[in-house]
Design a protein around this motif. Structure first.
Motif, PDB file in Angstrom:
ATOM      1  N   ALA A  25      -4.910  -0.754   6.374  1.00 32.29           N
ATOM      2  CA  ALA A  25      -5.343  -1.546   7.450  1.00 32.29           C
ATOM      3  C   ALA A  25      -5.504  -2.898   6.857  1.00 32.29           C
ATOM      4  N   THR A  26      -5.325  -3.065   5.692  1.00 34.02           N
ATOM      5  CA  THR A  26      -5.437  -4.550   5.181  1.00 34.02           C
ATOM      6  C   THR A  26      -3.814  -4.948   4.909  1.00 34.02           C
ATOM      7  N   ALA A  27      -3.021  -4.360   5.524  1.00 28.17           N
ATOM      8  CA  ALA A  27      -1.382  -4.714   5.617  1.00 28.17           C
ATOM      9  C   ALA A  27      -0.972  -4.892   4.181  1.00 28.17           C
ATOM     10  N   GLN A  28      -1.512  -4.094   3.368  1.00 29.39           N
ATOM     11  CA  GLN A  28      -0.921  -3.990   1.760  1.00 29.39           C
ATOM     12  C   GLN A  28      -1.180  -5.484   1.299  1.00 29.39           C
ATOM     13  N   ILE A  29      -2.080  -6.365   1.776  1.00 28.69           N
ATOM     14  CA  ILE A  29      -2.112  -7.777   1.215  1.00 28.69           C
ATOM     15  C   ILE A  29      -3.176  -7.446  -0.206  1.00 28.69           C
ATOM     16  N   LYS A  30      -2.548  -7.877  -1.395  1.00 29.73           N
ATOM     17  CA  LYS A  30      -3.214  -7.661  -2.449  1.00 29.73           C
ATOM     18  C   LYS A  30      -4.701  -8.315  -2.106  1.00 29.73           C
ATOM     19  N   GLU A  31      -4.728  -9.452  -2.035  1.00 27.70           N
ATOM     20  CA  GLU A  31      -6.210 -10.201  -1.934  1.00 27.70           C
ATOM     21  C   GLU A  31      -6.977  -9.673  -1.035  1.00 27.70           C
ATOM     22  N   ILE A  32      -6.599  -9.071  -0.115  1.00 29.29           N
ATOM     23  CA  ILE A  32      -7.492  -8.527   0.883  1.00 29.29           C
ATOM     24  C   ILE A  32      -7.980  -7.110   0.509  1.00 29.29           C
ATOM     25  N   GLY A  33      -7.069  -6.527  -0.028  1.00 28.47           N
ATOM     26  CA  GLY A  33      -7.611  -5.190  -0.754  1.00 28.47           C
ATOM     27  C   GLY A  33      -8.410  -5.405  -1.774  1.00 28.47           C
ATOM     28  N   ASP A  34      -8.394  -6.257  -2.523  1.00 29.92           N
ATOM     29  CA  ASP A  34      -8.961  -6.541  -3.643  1.00 29.92           C
ATOM     30  C   ASP A  34     -10.447  -6.897  -3.379  1.00 29.92           C
ATOM     31  N   SER A  35     -10.571  -7.286  -2.065  1.00 28.41           N
ATOM     32  CA  SER A  35     -11.934  -7.940  -1.625  1.00 28.41           C
ATOM     33  C   SER A  35     -12.423  -6.653  -0.918  1.00 28.41           C
ATOM     34  N   LEU A  36     -11.798  -6.024  -0.300  1.00 27.76           N
ATOM     35  CA  LEU A  36     -12.477  -4.871   0.675  1.00 27.76           C
ATOM     36  C   LEU A  36     -12.503  -3.443   0.079  1.00 27.76           C
ATOM     37  N   LEU A  37     -11.765  -3.332  -0.848  1.00 29.66           N
ATOM     38  CA  LEU A  37     -11.818  -2.235  -1.779  1.00 29.66           C
ATOM     39  C   LEU A  37     -11.592  -0.758  -1.103  1.00 29.66           C
ATOM     40  N   PRO A  38     -10.428  -0.691  -0.017  1.00 24.02           N
ATOM     41  CA  PRO A  38     -10.272   0.426   0.793  1.00 24.02           C
ATOM     42  C   PRO A  38     -10.292   1.824  -0.076  1.00 24.02           C
ATOM     43  N   MET A  39      -9.359   1.757  -0.904  1.00 26.34           N
ATOM     44  CA  MET A  39      -9.239   3.178  -1.663  1.00 26.34           C
ATOM     45  C   MET A  39     -10.563   3.634  -2.090  1.00 26.34           C
ATOM     46  N   HIS A  40     -11.634   2.707  -2.306  1.00 27.39           N
ATOM     47  CA  HIS A  40     -12.805   3.248  -3.106  1.00 27.39           C
ATOM     48  C   HIS A  40     -13.426   3.995  -2.203  1.00 27.39           C
ATOM     49  N   LEU A  41     -13.616   3.831  -0.990  1.00 26.03           N
ATOM     50  CA  LEU A  41     -14.415   4.386   0.067  1.00 26.03           C
ATOM     51  C   LEU A  41     -14.150   5.957   0.092  1.00 26.03           C
ATOM     52  N   PRO A  42     -13.033   6.402   0.230  1.00 29.23           N
ATOM     53  CA  PRO A  42     -12.953   7.705   0.437  1.00 29.23           C
ATOM     54  C   PRO A  42     -13.136   8.532  -1.054  1.00 29.23           C
ATOM     55  N   VAL A  43     -12.934   7.795  -2.087  1.00 30.87           N
ATOM     56  CA  VAL A  43     -13.147   8.472  -3.363  1.00 30.87           C
ATOM     57  C   VAL A  43     -14.767   8.697  -3.636  1.00 30.87           C
ATOM     58  N   LEU A  44     -15.556   7.441  -3.223  1.00 31.09           N
ATOM     59  CA  LEU A  44     -16.800   7.530  -3.291  1.00 31.09           C
ATOM     60  C   LEU A  44     -17.406   8.576  -2.509  1.00 31.09           C
ATOM     61  N   LEU A  45     -16.846   8.706  -1.151  1.00 27.02           N
ATOM     62  CA  LEU A  45     -17.171  10.028  -0.302  1.00 27.02           C
ATOM     63  C   LEU A  45     -17.108  11.028  -0.847  1.00 27.02           C
ATOM     64  N   CYS A  46     -16.066  11.493  -1.546  1.00 23.40           N
ATOM     65  CA  CYS A  46     -15.730  12.739  -2.257  1.00 23.40           C
ATOM     66  C   CYS A  46     -16.507  13.080  -3.172  1.00 23.40           C
ATOM     67  N   GLY A  47     -16.731  12.193  -4.134  1.00 21.85           N
ATOM     68  CA  GLY A  47     -17.997  12.580  -5.061  1.00 21.85           C
ATOM     69  C   GLY A  47     -19.237  12.817  -4.579  1.00 21.85           C
ATOM     70  N   LEU A  48     -19.518  12.168  -3.531  1.00 18.77           N
ATOM     71  CA  LEU A  48     -20.910  12.598  -2.663  1.00 18.77           C
ATOM     72  C   LEU A  48     -20.719  13.911  -2.140  1.00 18.77           C
ATOM     73  N   LEU A  49     -19.708  14.101  -1.317  1.00 18.21           N
ATOM     74  CA  LEU A  49     -19.505  15.301  -0.488  1.00 18.21           C
ATOM     75  C   LEU A  49     -19.074  16.416  -1.434  1.00 18.21           C
ATOM     76  N   CYS A  50     -18.328  16.423  -2.364  1.00 18.75           N
ATOM     77  CA  CYS A  50     -17.928  17.647  -3.033  1.00 18.75           C
ATOM     78  C   CYS A  50     -18.260  17.645  -4.510  1.00 18.75           C
ATOM     79  N   GLY A  51     -18.801  16.545  -5.071  1.00 13.90           N
ATOM     80  CA  GLY A  51     -19.228  16.583  -6.359  1.00 13.90           C
ATOM     81  C   GLY A  51     -18.253  16.063  -7.559  1.00 13.90           C
ATOM     82  N   TRP A  52     -18.499  15.759  -8.455  1.00  7.51           N
ATOM     83  CA  TRP A  52     -17.595  14.982  -9.454  1.00  7.51           C
ATOM     84  C   TRP A  52     -16.370  15.879 -10.009  1.00  7.51           C
ATOM     85  N   ARG A  53     -16.398  17.244  -9.768  1.00  5.90           N
ATOM     86  CA  ARG A  53     -15.400  17.956 -10.013  1.00  5.90           C
ATOM     87  C   ARG A  53     -14.133  17.804  -8.991  1.00  5.90           C
TER      88      ARG A  53
END
Length: 179
Positions: A25-53
């Protein structure tokens, strides 16, 4: 118990897949990705929903998988420090959410994970750059780790807790209907 493990595996797989495509969604533009952190959202949600394991391995694998499939981020050094950072996010948010027993604990867990992940990112980046003989001053850590990432950090604080609560309540409603 077995059903919960299977549910967590399925959610982890879905969130891993989301982590693969969300940065597009950020068109793989590094600066936008570094700003919006799109990969972080699913990982954080995974930790919340499924736990640290589940959050830890999803965070650890995601940057390398994206690097292999899409060529971004570059495997070395970017995917290495991102893997450490995202693994910390997934693990810390899952652990803190499980351990903290106060109202609004999702926010405490999220902010704790954000701080821990940023610190891990900075330490691993400094180590990897140091191996190459490149300095990583503290001011660069603060700018890259916090100032440049502020839009993504705020997006996480605004978006994740309500999304988590909706998904959590949907799961409880489904269990009430089945039971």
């Amino acid at each position: 118990m077995k059903n919960k493990h299977i549910r967590n595996l399925v959610f982890s797989g879905v969130l891993l897949a989301l982590g693969m495509v969300l940065p597009l969604a950020t068109a793989q533009i590094k600066e936008i990705g570094d700003s919006l952190l799109p990969m972080h959202l699913p990982v954080l949600l995974c930790g919340l929903l499924c736990g640290w394991r589940f959050g830890l391995p999803v965070g650890l694998v995601l940057p390398f998988l994206r690097s292999i499939v899409f060529g971004m981020p570059p495997i070395y050094p970017n995917a290495v420090w991102m893997a450490a950072e995202l693994a910390a996010y997934g693990a810390v948010i899952g652990l803190l959410y499980h351990l903290i027993r106060v109202r609004g604990r999702v926010y405490f867990a999220l902010i704790g994970a954000q701080l821990a992940g940023r610190i891990v990112w900075g330490v691993v980046k400094a180590l990897l750059l140091g191996v190459k003989g490149t300095e990583f001053p503290f001011s660069t850590f603060l700018i890259g780790g916090f100032a440049d990432a502020l839009p993504g950090i705020l997006l996480q604080i605004i978006l994740l807790p309500p999304l988590f609560i909706v998904l959590q309540n949907a799961g409880k409603a489904k269990m009430d209907c089945e039971g």
